[in-house]
Design a protein around this motif. Structure first.
Motif, PDB file in Angstrom:
ATOM      1  N   ASP A  87       5.371   0.001   5.084  1.00  0.00           N
ATOM      2  CA  ASP A  87       5.646  -0.635   6.374  1.00  0.00           C
ATOM      3  C   ASP A  87       6.839  -0.020   7.110  1.00  0.00           C
ATOM      4  O   ASP A  87       7.952   0.034   6.594  1.00  0.00           O
ATOM      5  CB  ASP A  87       5.871  -2.129   6.127  1.00  0.00           C
ATOM      6  CG  ASP A  87       6.443  -2.818   7.349  1.00  0.00           C
ATOM      7  OD1 ASP A  87       5.927  -2.573   8.444  1.00  0.00           O
ATOM      8  OD2 ASP A  87       7.406  -3.584   7.196  1.00  0.00           O
ATOM      9  N   LYS A 112      13.050 -14.730  -1.857  1.00  0.00           N
ATOM     10  CA  LYS A 112      12.328 -13.465  -1.652  1.00  0.00           C
ATOM     11  C   LYS A 112      13.052 -12.360  -2.403  1.00  0.00           C
ATOM     12  O   LYS A 112      14.269 -12.211  -2.265  1.00  0.00           O
ATOM     13  CB  LYS A 112      12.333 -13.079  -0.180  1.00  0.00           C
ATOM     14  CG  LYS A 112      11.463 -13.972   0.676  1.00  0.00           C
ATOM     15  CD  LYS A 112      10.282 -13.214   1.221  1.00  0.00           C
ATOM     16  CE  LYS A 112       9.432 -14.112   2.092  1.00  0.00           C
ATOM     17  NZ  LYS A 112       8.016 -13.847   2.010  1.00  0.00           N
ATOM     18  N   TYR A 121      12.940  -8.346  -2.510  1.00  0.00           N
ATOM     19  CA  TYR A 121      12.386  -7.160  -1.876  1.00  0.00           C
ATOM     20  C   TYR A 121      12.942  -5.909  -2.575  1.00  0.00           C
ATOM     21  O   TYR A 121      13.987  -5.970  -3.231  1.00  0.00           O
ATOM     22  CB  TYR A 121      12.788  -7.097  -0.397  1.00  0.00           C
ATOM     23  CG  TYR A 121      12.071  -8.065   0.518  1.00  0.00           C
ATOM     24  CD1 TYR A 121      10.832  -8.611   0.193  1.00  0.00           C
ATOM     25  CD2 TYR A 121      12.632  -8.411   1.756  1.00  0.00           C
ATOM     26  CE1 TYR A 121      10.180  -9.475   1.062  1.00  0.00           C
ATOM     27  CE2 TYR A 121      11.972  -9.271   2.634  1.00  0.00           C
ATOM     28  CZ  TYR A 121      10.747  -9.799   2.275  1.00  0.00           C
ATOM     29  OH  TYR A 121      10.102 -10.641   3.150  1.00  0.00           O
ATOM     30  N   THR A 133       0.831  -1.214   0.000  1.00  0.00           N
ATOM     31  CA  THR A 133       0.000   0.000   0.000  1.00  0.00           C
ATOM     32  C   THR A 133       0.866   1.265   0.000  1.00  0.00           C
ATOM     33  O   THR A 133       0.341   2.365  -0.156  1.00  0.00           O
ATOM     34  CB  THR A 133      -0.937   0.019   1.229  1.00  0.00           C
ATOM     35  OG1 THR A 133      -0.141  -0.169   2.407  1.00  0.00           O
ATOM     36  CG2 THR A 133      -1.987  -1.062   1.147  1.00  0.00           C
ATOM     37  N   SER A 188       7.883 -10.814  -4.020  1.00  0.00           N
ATOM     38  CA  SER A 188       8.494 -11.565  -2.916  1.00  0.00           C
ATOM     39  C   SER A 188       8.057 -13.022  -2.845  1.00  0.00           C
ATOM     40  O   SER A 188       8.706 -13.836  -2.208  1.00  0.00           O
ATOM     41  CB  SER A 188       8.165 -10.874  -1.590  1.00  0.00           C
ATOM     42  OG  SER A 188       6.769 -10.859  -1.381  1.00  0.00           O
ATOM     43  N   ARG A 189       6.924 -13.339  -3.490  1.00  0.00           N
ATOM     44  CA  ARG A 189       6.463 -14.733  -3.389  1.00  0.00           C
ATOM     45  C   ARG A 189       6.256 -15.356  -4.762  1.00  0.00           C
ATOM     46  O   ARG A 189       5.390 -16.209  -4.957  1.00  0.00           O
ATOM     47  CB  ARG A 189       5.180 -14.799  -2.552  1.00  0.00           C
ATOM     48  CG  ARG A 189       5.406 -14.203  -1.172  1.00  0.00           C
ATOM     49  CD  ARG A 189       4.388 -14.587  -0.149  1.00  0.00           C
ATOM     50  NE  ARG A 189       4.641 -13.796   1.072  1.00  0.00           N
ATOM     51  CZ  ARG A 189       3.955 -13.920   2.191  1.00  0.00           C
ATOM     52  NH1 ARG A 189       2.982 -14.788   2.275  1.00  0.00           N
ATOM     53  NH2 ARG A 189       4.258 -13.173   3.239  1.00  0.00           N
TER      54      ARG A 189
END
Ligand SMILES: Cc1cc2nc3c(=O)[nH]c(=O)nc-3n(C[C@H](O)[C@H](O)[C@H](O)COP(=O)(O)OP(=O)(O)OC[C@H]3O[C@@H](n4cnc5c(N)ncnc54)[C@H](O)[C@@H]3O)c2cc1C
Ligand SMILES: NC(=O)c1ccc[n+]([C@@H]2O[C@H](COP(=O)([O-])OP(=O)(O)OC[C@H]3O[C@@H](n4cnc5c(N)ncnc54)[C@H](OP(=O)(O)O)[C@@H]3O)[C@@H](O)[C@H]2O)c1
Length: 426
Positions: free
Chosen positions: A379, A350, A352, A287, A344-345
């Motif tokens: 985040d 991963k 990032y 987000t 990341s998935r």
């Protein structure tokens, strides 16, 4: 200028509310558009919108039922007297039990400071000496102090009192308890003590507005405010639950119908450079993309000549590539000079945003050392910290500084003095 505020919010309605995720995504991220109508509310790219949530009516009714209240009983709150139904809907956060509310149960659970313990005893013979059953006897509490003819077979404490003592003496237990429980859960542990309507609301957390980074430029999307909202959903104690505000917007705010209290929360620092020829690097996974959609709209509209570089990422391209068409359009038109995507998935490893920063470290250093701005949104706890470390490491490596110098360059120079490393993290 308008005087709408958290205490005096404007009643807006939605013009759009849809899920941005692709099919099969494990996330629910929504694009939600608020109509500013004749409010006179204005904003700039980088500002946030305050939204006033309302508690779920089904939980309010369940609580009233569990307590045996009609809902019309008047309670005193921090903003005046209200019927308890209204207080539970609009004045308190009823989706998460508060520490203060649990602590306040003490006097009603524990009669005095002594440990309340029920000693379980049994008659060892069929009758006492004179053949009567002892019903009125109180001993010293000492082991072995029992009426003749009785033996002790164990002790039993009141489980709710034992739980209360554990929660109020151990902060980890308390945090663990309140993290996953609402008042319906708490009443299943403590409801038997009984509550007056006033006792029920005493100690509950006051309902607070939530802030959302605005995902639109006011010039590009006049009269509306766009948000990118990650809906919080989880299941605990065999009940499905949602974040207070995200659950409200996702499940109970109908387009053109529901009135929602909003206000502006302007930023002083998280703004675009005044000089449109300045290059900007934006790091906004998940987000965190929200204010950068606003920035890109604004830069396009302004005809800003500075380059725009976006680092975005989330779980997978299929499920979480928010605003794909708009981003690809900006890439094609050249508004986005650089666009790096971290899924990341999607594979075994991963990936990032900071990994892609590392790969492009030399070029990031070139942009920054030539006066470029560096923005981060999303985040706070993990991503922003790792991106911060990576930025320092890039400056050290390509700016030929030792670790201390690079840290100072980023934290004092870029952040504080020049104010061109800007963060909107939560
Ligand atoms: C300046 C700013 C800008 C922001 N911008 C955005 C934005 O653009 N988009 C966005 O989506 N959010 C944004 N946020 C976050 C937003 O304000 C809210 O905090 C968020 O939407 C959650 O609100 P809520 O009321 O739905 O959740 P709440 O009811 O407040 O619940 C959230 C709580 O639930 C807890 N929780 C989460 N998962 C679980 C679980 N499995 N079990 C138990 N508890 C759990 C979390 O610990 C968290 O404390 C922003 C915040 C700030 C301060
Ligand atoms: N207050 C709330 O309750 C609330 C509500 C909504 C969002 N949020 C928070 O707001 C933030 C944004 O949520 P979101 O759903 O938009 O996205 P997110 O959880 O931040 O995830 C976006 C991407 O960042 C990745 N990521 C995880 N750890 C990272 C790290 N250390 N460095 C860099 N990237 C990392 C994720 O990967 P993986 O997941 O694969 O590791 C994912 O690909 C999160 O902290 C989220 O918990 C909070």
């Amino acid at each position: 200028m308008s005087d709408w505020s958290a205490k005096n919010p404007y009643s807006s309605t939605l013009t759009d509310n849809f899920i941005l995720n692709g099919e099969g995504s494990g996330k629910e991220t929504r694009h939600i558009v608020f109509d500013l109508g004749d409010s006179g509310l204005t904003y700039k790219s980088g500002d946030a919108l305050g939204v006033i949530p309302r508690c779920p009516p089904e939980i309010v009714e369940e609580l009233l039922g569990l307590c045996g209240f009609s809902g019309d009983e008047i309670v005193e709150t921090h903003v005046g007297d209200f019927p308890i139904r209204e207080a539970l809907t609009d004045r308190y956060e009823i989706h998460r039990v508060s520490k203060k509310w649990i602590e306040a149960l003490g006097p009603r659970l524990v009669s005095d400071d002594a440990e309340l313990e029920i000693r379980m005893v049994s008659r060892s013979r069929t009758s006492t000496r004179d053949g009567s059953l002892i019903v009125d006897w109180s001993g010293s509490g000492e082991e072995g102090d029992l009426p003749e003819g009785y033996v002790e077979i164990g002790t039993m404490s009141d489980p709710s009192e034992t739980l209360w003592r554990e929660l109020t003496s151990d902060s980890d237990s308390m945090e663990d308890y309140i993290w996953s429980r609402d008042y319906v859960d708490a009443l299943s542990d403590f409801g038997h003590v009984g509550f007056t309507p006033q006792q029920m609301v005493e100690g509950m957390d006051r309902l607070k507005p939530r802030l959302y980074s605005i995902a639109s430029s006011p010039d590009f999307e006049p009269g509306t405010v766009h948000l990118t909202v990650g809906i919080v959903r989880y299941s605990h104690h065999e009940r499905d639950k949602a974040g207070l505000c995200t659950g409200y917007m996702a499940d109970r705010c109908e387009v053109a119908n529901t009135e929602i209290g909003v206000f502006m929360s302007p930023t002083r620092s998280f703004v675009l450079p005044e000089d449109g020829s300045t290059d900007v690097i934006m790091v906004g996974p998940g987000t965190g993309i929200a204010p950068f959609r606003a920035f890109l709209q604004q830069r396009e509209l302004d005809g800003a000549t500075g380059r725009n570089w976006l680092f975005f990422g989330d779980w997978t391209e299929e499920g979480e590539y928010y605003y794909r068409d708009e981003m690809e359009g900006w890439k094609d038109s050249g508004v986005l000079s650089r666009h790096d995507l971290a899924w990341s998935r999607a594979g075994a490893e991963k990936v990032y945003v900071q990994h892609l920063m590392e790969k492009n470290g030399e070029e990031i250093w070139e942009w920054i050392s030539a006066g470029g701005y560096f923005y981060v949104c999303g985040d706070k706890n993990y991503m922003a910290k790792d991106v911060h470390k990576m930025l320092i490491s890039i400056c050290a490596k390509y700016g030929e500084m030792n670790d201390e110098e690079a840290k100072d360059f980023v934290e004092t120079g870029l952040m504080k003095t020049e104010k061109r490393y800007l963060r909107d993290v939560y």
